[in-house]
Design a protein around this motif. Sequence first.
Motif, PDB file in Angstrom:
ATOM      1  N   PRO A   9      13.839  43.005  11.957  1.00 32.88           N
ATOM      2  CA  PRO A   9      13.328  42.011  10.996  1.00 32.88           C
ATOM      3  C   PRO A   9      12.993  42.596   9.624  1.00 32.88           C
ATOM      4  CG  PRO A   9      11.582  42.669  12.476  1.00 32.88           C
ATOM      5  CD  PRO A   9      12.808  43.404  12.939  1.00 32.88           C
ATOM      6  N   ILE A  10      13.181  43.927   9.456  1.00 35.84           N
ATOM      7  CA  ILE A  10      12.834  44.601   8.203  1.00 35.84           C
ATOM      8  C   ILE A  10      14.095  44.789   7.353  1.00 35.84           C
ATOM      9  CG2 ILE A  10      11.830  46.652   7.162  1.00 35.84           C
ATOM     10  CD1 ILE A  10       9.846  44.924   8.683  1.00 35.84           C
ATOM     11  N   LEU A  11      14.051  44.247   6.136  1.00 40.05           N
ATOM     12  CA  LEU A  11      15.183  44.322   5.221  1.00 40.05           C
ATOM     13  C   LEU A  11      14.813  45.165   4.006  1.00 40.05           C
ATOM     14  CD1 LEU A  11      16.200  40.532   5.198  1.00 40.05           C
ATOM     15  CD2 LEU A  11      16.877  42.298   6.828  1.00 40.05           C
ATOM     16  N   THR A  12      15.756  45.982   3.547  1.00 40.12           N
ATOM     17  CA  THR A  12      15.571  46.776   2.332  1.00 40.12           C
ATOM     18  C   THR A  12      16.429  46.182   1.220  1.00 40.12           C
ATOM     19  OG1 THR A  12      15.216  48.770   3.657  1.00 40.12           O
ATOM     20  CG2 THR A  12      15.703  49.077   1.323  1.00 40.12           C
ATOM     21  N   ILE A  13      15.796  45.954   0.058  1.00 43.56           N
ATOM     22  CA  ILE A  13      16.486  45.359  -1.087  1.00 43.56           C
ATOM     23  C   ILE A  13      16.294  46.296  -2.276  1.00 43.56           C
ATOM     24  CG2 ILE A  13      16.607  43.333  -2.610  1.00 43.56           C
ATOM     25  CD1 ILE A  13      15.245  41.798  -0.248  1.00 43.56           C
ATOM     26  N   VAL A  14      17.354  46.522  -3.019  1.00 50.12           N
ATOM     27  CA  VAL A  14      17.261  47.398  -4.182  1.00 50.12           C
ATOM     28  C   VAL A  14      17.355  46.580  -5.459  1.00 50.12           C
ATOM     29  CG1 VAL A  14      18.162  49.421  -2.994  1.00 50.12           C
ATOM     30  CG2 VAL A  14      19.755  47.835  -4.079  1.00 50.12           C
ATOM     31  N   ASP A  15      16.714  47.100  -6.505  1.00 49.38           N
ATOM     32  CA  ASP A  15      16.770  46.502  -7.841  1.00 49.38           C
ATOM     33  C   ASP A  15      16.259  45.069  -7.854  1.00 49.38           C
ATOM     34  OD1 ASP A  15      17.910  48.854  -8.780  1.00 49.38           O
ATOM     35  OD2 ASP A  15      19.937  48.151  -8.285  1.00 49.38           O
ATOM     36  N   GLY A  16      15.231  44.802  -7.079  1.00 50.93           N
ATOM     37  CA  GLY A  16      14.660  43.459  -7.047  1.00 50.93           C
ATOM     38  C   GLY A  16      13.437  43.343  -7.931  1.00 50.93           C
ATOM     39  N   ASN A  41      12.008  51.465  -6.852  1.00 50.76           N
ATOM     40  CA  ASN A  41      13.415  51.500  -6.474  1.00 50.76           C
ATOM     41  C   ASN A  41      13.817  50.485  -5.417  1.00 50.76           C
ATOM     42  OD1 ASN A  41      13.836  53.790  -8.187  1.00 50.76           O
ATOM     43  ND2 ASN A  41      12.894  55.077  -6.596  1.00 50.76           N
ATOM     44  N   GLN A  42      12.846  50.054  -4.604  1.00 49.43           N
ATOM     45  CA  GLN A  42      13.237  49.157  -3.502  1.00 49.43           C
ATOM     46  C   GLN A  42      12.124  48.202  -3.135  1.00 49.43           C
ATOM     47  OE1 GLN A  42      12.135  51.860   0.417  1.00 49.43           O
ATOM     48  NE2 GLN A  42      14.243  51.940  -0.343  1.00 49.43           N
ATOM     49  N   THR A  43      12.542  47.155  -2.442  1.00 50.63           N
ATOM     50  CA  THR A  43      11.627  46.131  -1.933  1.00 50.63           C
ATOM     51  C   THR A  43      11.849  46.005  -0.434  1.00 50.63           C
ATOM     52  OG1 THR A  43      11.716  44.894  -4.010  1.00 50.63           O
ATOM     53  CG2 THR A  43      10.986  43.698  -2.052  1.00 50.63           C
ATOM     54  N   ILE A  44      10.758  45.959   0.334  1.00 47.06           N
ATOM     55  CA  ILE A  44      10.840  45.754   1.781  1.00 47.06           C
ATOM     56  C   ILE A  44      10.404  44.336   2.099  1.00 47.06           C
ATOM     57  CG2 ILE A  44      10.085  46.537   4.052  1.00 47.06           C
ATOM     58  CD1 ILE A  44      11.751  48.581   2.569  1.00 47.06           C
TER      59      ILE A  44
END
Length: 514
Positions: A9-16, A41-44
Amino acid sequence: MKIFGINGPILTIVDGMYQMSEIVHIGEHGIIGEVIFLNQNQTIVQAFEDTEGLRPGDKVIGSGQPLSAKLGPGLLGNIFDGIQRPLSDDNDKSWHVKMRVWDGYTISPGSIIAEVKETPAIIHKIMCPPGVSGRVSFTMPDGEYGVSDTLAIVGDNKITMHQSWPVRVPRPIALRKNPHQPLITGTRIIDTFFPIAKGGTAAIPGGFGTGKTITQHQLAKWSDADIIIYIGCGERGNEMTEVLEDFSKLTDPRTGYSLMDRTVLIANTSNMPVAAREASIYTGLTIAEYYRDMGYHVAVMADSTSRWAEALRELSGRLEEMPAEEGYPAYLASQLASFYERAGHVETLSGLDGSVTIVGAVSPQGADFSEPVTQHTKRFVRCFWALDRALAYERHFPAINWLASYSAYSAELSPWYIQNLGQDFEKLRDALYHILYEESRLHEIVKLTGTDSLPDDQLQILKTARAIRQDYLQQNAYRPEDAYTTLERQLTMMKKIMEGHTCSTQDYHPSGVL
């Protein structure tokens, strides 16, 4: 913005460009998620739904809003999941509104502007949202309206029957009061020995089969709370099915209508996503605080906080955080504190008297009360109703161990008991508990020497203690005449037990003194 990595259920997003706790919509199906970690650098993001089918590169769209509860008529009698998606949607339903303010009135946050008969048992009070105040420039007449229709205008704000509130933020109050009134449950061992105050906190720890769920069912049905919020957090699907079926069939003994007319059910079973399980607790609390602000006394049944803690542990592990005792995150204690601290007896913003009482079930593995969730819970609750596996196997229900349980509310509730029941109630309660304590001490002697070594007065203590256990503390939830006992009847029963004990001891000690 796009997904970079997926770990359950954990997603890593960059440049958000997101905010902490912001709700996002993931992929082509708009799966709901919440931002739980940010750096340069990232969003969880934790997803509240199954992430099967998602892949790196899928789009993620921010909402700009935190996870919020939708508050308004239609909550009672409904069933929601952990993030308040309803089993049946009443958004299109019209409600008959009776206005309580008119043009020219000056109102403030929490002011009652209208009333709706939400169920035959409960009047729903439409309140001015927090942060809104001023002179009313427009009101609608009494009539039928939808939840999104404008009922009044205050300044630039349109007031409807619906308002939203972030679930992780406690709703504001005017004053927090000291607990002074008991939540009467009708369960003798609780009301007599281990009472809980309205606005108080309690834990029901116990192993499998000791009766945690049935005890909470009894409290939900018989307690004198106005509103019941039942949160099934990570429980087995068959147990939640039983709750849903039973509650819909039960008749409310207070009103004669269906018990669901004053109940909100939040169902999040063990096979549902863990992130939604973690959020379900806060969703239920926010709904409880909303009805508290109307001046109602609300009881929250959380079954169980152990499953909620396990959800925290799983999410923490996927985030690769440093584990603490038994793998739970280091912030387990603070999370439990933030949950239980939202209970309280308060004066609302509109000057009404309301309360939120929290009763959390704890499911320690192997009935080990030394495990972290139980131990941390004991720090933050003031009632501890310890369920005993040995009592449950003896078919003694409720299986609350009177020697391992406690209540810190007894002294604060003493003036209420004296005013409403007289001096005898507390004196008799202390006398009965002393006999039970003496019984436990005498049993240690009996194990070594047998009953023949005891004098007659000590044998009488054992006989009276057996009567207290079997005739007073034991209670049959399935017999209507025994499922609920008024405080007046509890007082009478205690008097009869002590009269029998006193008469018997006088046979051994004519002076009546042991």
